[in-house]
Design a protein around this motif. Structure first.
Motif, PDB file in Angstrom:
ATOM      1  N   ALA A   1     -30.531 -50.399  77.731  1.00 34.27           N
ATOM      2  CA  ALA A   1     -30.744 -49.494  78.915  1.00 34.27           C
ATOM      3  C   ALA A   1     -31.938 -48.538  78.954  1.00 34.27           C
ATOM      4  N   VAL A   2     -32.349 -48.011  79.913  1.00 36.81           N
ATOM      5  CA  VAL A   2     -33.286 -46.875  79.647  1.00 36.81           C
ATOM      6  C   VAL A   2     -32.705 -45.575  79.464  1.00 36.81           C
ATOM      7  N   TYR A   3     -32.660 -44.932  78.445  1.00 33.89           N
ATOM      8  CA  TYR A   3     -32.252 -43.725  78.254  1.00 33.89           C
ATOM      9  C   TYR A   3     -33.137 -42.627  78.517  1.00 33.89           C
ATOM     10  N   TYR A   4     -32.290 -41.612  79.151  1.00 34.31           N
ATOM     11  CA  TYR A   4     -32.979 -40.324  79.626  1.00 34.31           C
ATOM     12  C   TYR A   4     -31.966 -39.171  79.218  1.00 34.31           C
ATOM     13  N   CYS A   5     -32.957 -38.077  78.675  1.00 32.46           N
ATOM     14  CA  CYS A   5     -32.550 -36.822  78.390  1.00 32.46           C
ATOM     15  C   CYS A   5     -32.695 -35.705  79.675  1.00 32.46           C
ATOM     16  N   ASN A   6     -31.833 -34.943  79.680  1.00 32.51           N
ATOM     17  CA  ASN A   6     -31.748 -34.003  80.779  1.00 32.51           C
ATOM     18  C   ASN A   6     -31.129 -32.535  80.440  1.00 32.51           C
ATOM     19  N   LEU A   7     -32.080 -31.666  80.676  1.00 31.99           N
ATOM     20  CA  LEU A   7     -31.599 -30.335  80.217  1.00 31.99           C
ATOM     21  C   LEU A   7     -31.212 -29.648  81.522  1.00 31.99           C
ATOM     22  N   LYS A   8     -30.127 -28.896  81.583  1.00 32.88           N
ATOM     23  CA  LYS A   8     -29.681 -27.950  82.507  1.00 32.88           C
ATOM     24  C   LYS A   8     -29.587 -26.717  82.180  1.00 32.88           C
ATOM     25  N   GLY A   9     -30.308 -25.792  82.667  1.00 32.48           N
ATOM     26  CA  GLY A   9     -30.426 -24.528  82.194  1.00 32.48           C
ATOM     27  C   GLY A   9     -29.242 -23.546  82.765  1.00 32.48           C
ATOM     28  N   HIS A  10     -28.715 -22.780  82.339  1.00 34.02           N
ATOM     29  CA  HIS A  10     -27.874 -22.041  82.931  1.00 34.02           C
ATOM     30  C   HIS A  10     -28.454 -20.457  82.717  1.00 34.02           C
ATOM     31  N   TRP A  11     -29.102 -20.010  81.951  1.00 36.14           N
ATOM     32  CA  TRP A  11     -29.834 -18.855  81.965  1.00 36.14           C
ATOM     33  C   TRP A  11     -30.922 -19.055  81.287  1.00 36.14           C
ATOM     34  N   PRO A  12     -32.210 -19.061  81.984  1.00 34.98           N
ATOM     35  CA  PRO A  12     -32.180 -19.144  83.399  1.00 34.98           C
ATOM     36  C   PRO A  12     -31.849 -20.319  83.839  1.00 34.98           C
ATOM     37  N   SER A  13     -31.740 -20.622  85.258  1.00 33.23           N
ATOM     38  CA  SER A  13     -31.267 -21.952  85.718  1.00 33.23           C
ATOM     39  C   SER A  13     -32.384 -22.912  85.941  1.00 33.23           C
ATOM     40  N   GLY A  14     -31.995 -23.995  85.706  1.00 33.26           N
ATOM     41  CA  GLY A  14     -32.959 -25.262  85.777  1.00 33.26           C
ATOM     42  C   GLY A  14     -32.457 -26.416  85.638  1.00 33.26           C
ATOM     43  N   ASP A  15     -33.155 -27.607  86.067  1.00 32.90           N
ATOM     44  CA  ASP A  15     -32.861 -28.946  85.779  1.00 32.90           C
ATOM     45  C   ASP A  15     -33.996 -29.800  85.531  1.00 32.90           C
ATOM     46  N   PHE A  16     -33.943 -30.290  84.356  1.00 34.03           N
ATOM     47  CA  PHE A  16     -35.362 -30.826  83.899  1.00 34.03           C
ATOM     48  C   PHE A  16     -34.833 -32.167  83.080  1.00 34.03           C
ATOM     49  N   TRP A  17     -35.917 -33.363  83.399  1.00 31.50           N
ATOM     50  CA  TRP A  17     -35.798 -34.689  82.890  1.00 31.50           C
ATOM     51  C   TRP A  17     -36.885 -35.118  82.311  1.00 31.50           C
ATOM     52  N   GLY A  18     -36.440 -36.024  80.958  1.00 31.81           N
ATOM     53  CA  GLY A  18     -37.503 -36.502  80.128  1.00 31.81           C
ATOM     54  C   GLY A  18     -37.742 -38.001  81.073  1.00 31.81           C
ATOM     55  N   GLN A  19     -38.875 -38.346  80.426  1.00 29.94           N
ATOM     56  CA  GLN A  19     -39.353 -39.595  81.306  1.00 29.94           C
ATOM     57  C   GLN A  19     -38.801 -41.027  80.967  1.00 29.94           C
ATOM     58  N   GLY A  20     -37.685 -40.894  80.072  1.00 33.69           N
ATOM     59  CA  GLY A  20     -36.936 -42.357  79.801  1.00 33.69           C
ATOM     60  C   GLY A  20     -37.528 -43.193  78.684  1.00 33.69           C
ATOM     61  N   THR A  21     -36.737 -43.530  77.905  1.00 27.09           N
ATOM     62  CA  THR A  21     -37.098 -44.532  76.774  1.00 27.09           C
ATOM     63  C   THR A  21     -36.286 -45.911  76.648  1.00 27.09           C
ATOM     64  N   GLN A  22     -36.865 -46.960  76.602  1.00 27.58           N
ATOM     65  CA  GLN A  22     -36.444 -48.215  76.682  1.00 27.58           C
ATOM     66  C   GLN A  22     -35.489 -48.555  75.104  1.00 27.58           C
ATOM     67  N   VAL A  23     -34.389 -48.819  75.575  1.00 29.86           N
ATOM     68  CA  VAL A  23     -33.645 -49.365  74.148  1.00 29.86           C
ATOM     69  C   VAL A  23     -33.002 -50.814  74.545  1.00 29.86           C
ATOM     70  N   THR A  24     -33.520 -51.748  73.696  1.00 29.83           N
ATOM     71  CA  THR A  24     -33.102 -52.973  73.837  1.00 29.83           C
ATOM     72  C   THR A  24     -32.494 -53.483  72.462  1.00 29.83           C
ATOM     73  N   VAL A  25     -31.112 -53.828  72.576  1.00 23.77           N
ATOM     74  CA  VAL A  25     -30.406 -54.540  71.465  1.00 23.77           C
ATOM     75  C   VAL A  25     -30.160 -55.840  71.659  1.00 23.77           C
ATOM     76  N   SER A  26     -30.757 -56.832  70.647  1.00 25.65           N
ATOM     77  CA  SER A  26     -30.791 -58.270  71.059  1.00 25.65           C
ATOM     78  C   SER A  26     -31.214 -59.014  69.769  1.00 25.65           C
ATOM     79  N   SER A  27     -30.470 -60.044  69.501  1.00 29.87           N
ATOM     80  CA  SER A  27     -30.680 -61.042  68.339  1.00 29.87           C
ATOM     81  C   SER A  27     -31.784 -62.086  68.738  1.00 29.87           C
TER      82      SER A  27
END
Length: 117
Positions: free
Chosen positions: A91-117
């Motif tokens: 899948a494409v994996y994303y990190c997300n930071l939700k700030g409580h103090w200060p408040s906010g909602d921020f996302w990373g650009q995503g990174t591809q993870v592929t598991v295959s033989s």
């Protein structure tokens, strides 16, 4: 303003490991929750893991026991260690930071993870 930079994705064989990193820069947030999400083609986005500033942790049942989420509050960096990877983890994996103090909602650009033989 906060920026998130992800790294660590790639192509691995089943049973392999990857360590994803989410580095934060910009404004200091004293209280927050770091989320890791993933989305595979044709599937809904799902929350993989989360961790708060005080180290309260939650995992998706499908990754319990295989993935480990952590964060270094001093370095403002989050981590997702993924072991015993399965093709279903692809899948494409994303990190997300939700700030409580200060408040906010921020996302990373995503990174591809592929598991295959």
């Amino acid at each position: 303003q906060v920026q998130l930079v992800e790294s660590g994705g790639g192509l691995v064989q089943p049973g392999g490991s990857l360590n994803l990193t989410c580095a934060q820069s910009g404004s200091l947030i004293r209280s927050s929750t770091t989320f890791w999400y993933r989305q595979a083609p044709g599937k809904q986005r799902e929350m993989v893991a989360s961790i708060t500033t005080s180290s309260i942790i939650n995992y998706l049942g499908a990754v319990q026991g295989r993935f480990t989420v952590s964060r270094d509050n001093d370095k403002n960096t989050g981590y997702l260690q993924m072991n015993s990877l399965k093709p279903e983890d692809t899948a494409v994996y994303y990190c997300n930071l939700k700030g409580h103090w200060p408040s906010g909602d921020f996302w990373g650009q995503g990174t591809q993870v592929t598991v295959s033989s």
